[in-house]
Design an enzyme around this catalytic site. Structure first.
Site, PDB file in Angstrom:
ATOM      1  N   GLY A  10       0.830  -1.214   0.000  1.00  0.00           N
ATOM      2  CA  GLY A  10       0.000   0.000   0.000  1.00  0.00           C
ATOM      3  C   GLY A  10       0.853   1.247   0.000  1.00  0.00           C
ATOM      4  N   SER A  12       1.494   3.469  -2.361  1.00  0.00           N
ATOM      5  CA  SER A  12       1.277   4.526  -3.358  1.00  0.00           C
ATOM      6  C   SER A  12       0.707   5.807  -2.759  1.00  0.00           C
ATOM      7  CB  SER A  12       0.352   4.024  -4.467  1.00  0.00           C
ATOM      8  OG  SER A  12      -0.919   3.723  -3.940  1.00  0.00           O
ATOM      9  N   ARG A  13       0.074   5.706  -1.598  1.00  0.00           N
ATOM     10  CA  ARG A  13      -0.502   6.932  -1.010  1.00  0.00           C
ATOM     11  C   ARG A  13      -0.460   6.867   0.521  1.00  0.00           C
ATOM     12  NH1 ARG A  13      -6.433   4.812  -2.180  1.00  0.00           N
ATOM     13  NH2 ARG A  13      -7.041   4.439  -0.023  1.00  0.00           N
ATOM     14  N   ASP A  61      -3.403  -7.585  -5.055  1.00  0.00           N
ATOM     15  CA  ASP A  61      -4.333  -7.412  -3.939  1.00  0.00           C
ATOM     16  C   ASP A  61      -3.807  -8.289  -2.805  1.00  0.00           C
ATOM     17  OD1 ASP A  61      -6.393  -7.734  -2.109  1.00  0.00           O
ATOM     18  OD2 ASP A  61      -7.963  -7.758  -3.640  1.00  0.00           O
ATOM     19  N   ASN A  88       2.075  -2.397   5.504  1.00  0.00           N
ATOM     20  CA  ASN A  88       1.340  -1.148   5.759  1.00  0.00           C
ATOM     21  C   ASN A  88      -0.106  -1.152   5.283  1.00  0.00           C
ATOM     22  OD1 ASN A  88       1.006   1.957   5.920  1.00  0.00           O
ATOM     23  ND2 ASN A  88       0.776   1.519   3.734  1.00  0.00           N
ATOM     24  N   TYR A 153     -11.966  -3.966  12.677  1.00  0.00           N
ATOM     25  CA  TYR A 153     -10.661  -3.307  12.522  1.00  0.00           C
ATOM     26  C   TYR A 153      -9.772  -3.594  13.742  1.00  0.00           C
ATOM     27  CZ  TYR A 153      -7.485   0.583  11.273  1.00  0.00           C
ATOM     28  OH  TYR A 153      -6.393   1.352  10.937  1.00  0.00           O
ATOM     29  N   LYS A 157      -6.189  -5.395  13.876  1.00  0.00           N
ATOM     30  CA  LYS A 157      -4.987  -4.644  14.272  1.00  0.00           C
ATOM     31  C   LYS A 157      -4.367  -5.187  15.576  1.00  0.00           C
ATOM     32  CE  LYS A 157      -4.695  -1.734  10.832  1.00  0.00           C
ATOM     33  NZ  LYS A 157      -3.521  -1.739   9.946  1.00  0.00           N
TER      34      LYS A 157
HETATM   35  P1  NAI Z   1      -4.908   4.987   2.899  1.00  0.00           P
HETATM   36  O1  NAI Z   1      -6.306   4.534   2.675  1.00  0.00           O
HETATM   37  O2  NAI Z   1      -4.485   6.314   2.404  1.00  0.00           O
HETATM   38  O3  NAI Z   1      -3.873   3.934   2.349  1.00  0.00           O
HETATM   39  C1  NAI Z   1      -4.072   2.555   2.450  1.00  0.00           C
HETATM   40  C2  NAI Z   1      -3.278   1.896   1.357  1.00  0.00           C
HETATM   41  O4  NAI Z   1      -3.509   0.482   1.430  1.00  0.00           O
HETATM   42  C3  NAI Z   1      -3.716   2.365  -0.037  1.00  0.00           C
HETATM   43  O5  NAI Z   1      -2.598   2.549  -0.843  1.00  0.00           O
HETATM   44  C4  NAI Z   1      -4.560   1.207  -0.518  1.00  0.00           C
HETATM   45  O6  NAI Z   1      -4.602   1.066  -1.921  1.00  0.00           O
HETATM   46  C5  NAI Z   1      -3.829   0.035   0.123  1.00  0.00           C
HETATM   47  N1  NAI Z   1      -4.659  -1.154   0.152  1.00  0.00           N
HETATM   48  C6  NAI Z   1      -5.872  -1.302   0.741  1.00  0.00           C
HETATM   49  N2  NAI Z   1      -6.345  -2.529   0.486  1.00  0.00           N
HETATM   50  C7  NAI Z   1      -5.407  -3.177  -0.255  1.00  0.00           C
HETATM   51  C8  NAI Z   1      -5.321  -4.463  -0.828  1.00  0.00           C
HETATM   52  N3  NAI Z   1      -6.288  -5.345  -0.691  1.00  0.00           N
HETATM   53  N4  NAI Z   1      -4.210  -4.783  -1.530  1.00  0.00           N
HETATM   54  C9  NAI Z   1      -3.201  -3.892  -1.703  1.00  0.00           C
HETATM   55  N5  NAI Z   1      -3.241  -2.648  -1.185  1.00  0.00           N
HETATM   56  C10 NAI Z   1      -4.327  -2.297  -0.474  1.00  0.00           C
HETATM   57  O7  NAI Z   1      -4.707   4.878   4.466  1.00  0.00           O
HETATM   58  P2  NAI Z   1      -3.450   5.146   5.410  1.00  0.00           P
HETATM   59  O8  NAI Z   1      -3.961   5.994   6.500  1.00  0.00           O
HETATM   60  O9  NAI Z   1      -2.266   5.548   4.661  1.00  0.00           O
HETATM   61  O10 NAI Z   1      -3.268   3.668   6.021  1.00  0.00           O
HETATM   62  C11 NAI Z   1      -2.049   2.955   6.017  1.00  0.00           C
HETATM   63  C12 NAI Z   1      -2.062   1.994   7.186  1.00  0.00           C
HETATM   64  O11 NAI Z   1      -2.083   2.739   8.396  1.00  0.00           O
HETATM   65  C13 NAI Z   1      -3.283   1.077   7.231  1.00  0.00           C
HETATM   66  O12 NAI Z   1      -2.897  -0.217   7.626  1.00  0.00           O
HETATM   67  C14 NAI Z   1      -4.136   1.715   8.292  1.00  0.00           C
HETATM   68  O13 NAI Z   1      -4.994   0.767   8.904  1.00  0.00           O
HETATM   69  C15 NAI Z   1      -3.094   2.242   9.234  1.00  0.00           C
HETATM   70  N6  NAI Z   1      -3.561   3.301  10.117  1.00  0.00           N
HETATM   71  C16 NAI Z   1      -4.007   4.497   9.627  1.00  0.00           C
HETATM   72  C17 NAI Z   1      -4.453   5.473  10.492  1.00  0.00           C
HETATM   73  C18 NAI Z   1      -4.972   6.801  10.045  1.00  0.00           C
HETATM   74  O14 NAI Z   1      -5.475   7.557  10.885  1.00  0.00           O
HETATM   75  N7  NAI Z   1      -4.863   7.163   8.794  1.00  0.00           N
HETATM   76  C19 NAI Z   1      -4.460   5.238  11.949  1.00  0.00           C
HETATM   77  C20 NAI Z   1      -3.951   3.954  12.350  1.00  0.00           C
HETATM   78  C21 NAI Z   1      -3.516   3.036  11.457  1.00  0.00           C
END
Ligand code: NAI
Length: 244
Positions: A10, A12-13, A61, A88, A153, A157
């Protein structure tokens, strides 16, 4: 000597992107896994290359066992070592438990927890023979305390913390560090729906701000460095003091 390589799921963003850019700045060739958004993936790749870094995009995926294992295995066979793995990628599908659909339960467990095995097993095997490596798993504050509307979730986690701690015990003797970061509220697409509540949320956070993806990347930078060589199986909370 071969170039250091890192894989970020994950990447890319959001948080994964900040971690990928940090890794490139630290001299790693970065393998970025993405699911479907090629535009976001290409943008991150260009950003890394504009700083002189190397980036390869891997589309899969992570909840698909066969595809994930095959692509990672092929990458390891054809191009060799992976020195850093950042687990991630994740999703959230919040719902009050009585109203939670089985799809919401299953998909969050599949993407956030079951994928840990698919991604980490082949890389851990490679690191075992390399006799070095750093694995960082992105959990959450929701992996440290219960949250309303997040039974799925939280289960995922909390679960990856358990899996990562077990790996830390198994792999320590091979000079492999496994640690966990637990972000609080971080400004990314994942928390887009909370944006209108940010002012209220900030009042609950002792440091009075929402976190940035770079706050997490900074902690990961430390954990993958030599300075963290004696830290094993630990959860580093990066949450502005929330619930701690
Ligand atoms: P985001 O939604 O911006 O990024 C999540 C990334 O995971 C995206 O690039 C998405 O395409 C990828 N992804 C999701 N499902 C996928 C799949 N089946 N296969 C491949 N890639 C997949 O969210 P963020 O915030 O950057 O999240 C990153 C990590 O941090 C996650 O594990 C999230 O649970 C965790 N996190 C985020 C928090 C927040 O407040 N943003 C807080 C605590 C944990």
């Amino acid at each position: 000597m071969s170039k250091k390589r890192a894989l970020v799921t994950g990447g890319s963003r959001g948080i994964g992107k900040a971690i990928s850019i940090m890794l490139a700045k630290n001299g790693y060739d970065v393998l970025i896994n993405y699911r479907g958004n090629i535009d976001a993936a290409n943008k991150t790749k260009s950003e890394i290359e504009s700083h002189g870094g190397q980036c390869t995009l891997l589309k899969f995926d992570i909840s698909d066992f066969k595809n994930t294992t095959e692509i990672i295995q092929k990458e390891l066979e054809e191009n060799g070592n992976i020195d850093v793995l950042v687990v991630n990628a994740g999703i959230r599908k919040d719902s009050i438990f009585q109203k939670m659909k089985s799809e919401e339960w299953d998909s969050v467990i599949d993407v956030n927890l079951k994928s840990f095995y698919y991604i980490t097993r082949p890389v851990a095997e490679k690191m075992f023979f390399q006799k070095h490596g750093k694995i960082v798993v992105v959990s959450s504050t929701s992996g440290q305390t219960g949250m309303p509307g997040q039974a799925n979730y939280c289960a995922s986690k909390f679960g990856i913390i358990g899996a990562a701690k077990s790996l830390a015990v198994e792999l320590g003797r091979r000079n492999i560090n496994v640690n966990i970061v637990a972000p609080g509220f971080i400004e990314t697409d994942m928390t887009e729906d909370l944006r209108e509540n940010y002012d209220e949320l900030k009042k609950q956070i002792p440091l009075r701000r929402i976190g940035k993806p770079e706050d997490i990347a900074n902690a990961v930078e430390f954990l993958i460095s030599d300075k963290a060589d004696y830290i094993q199986g630990q959860v580093i909370a990066i949450n502005g003091g929330l619930y701690t």
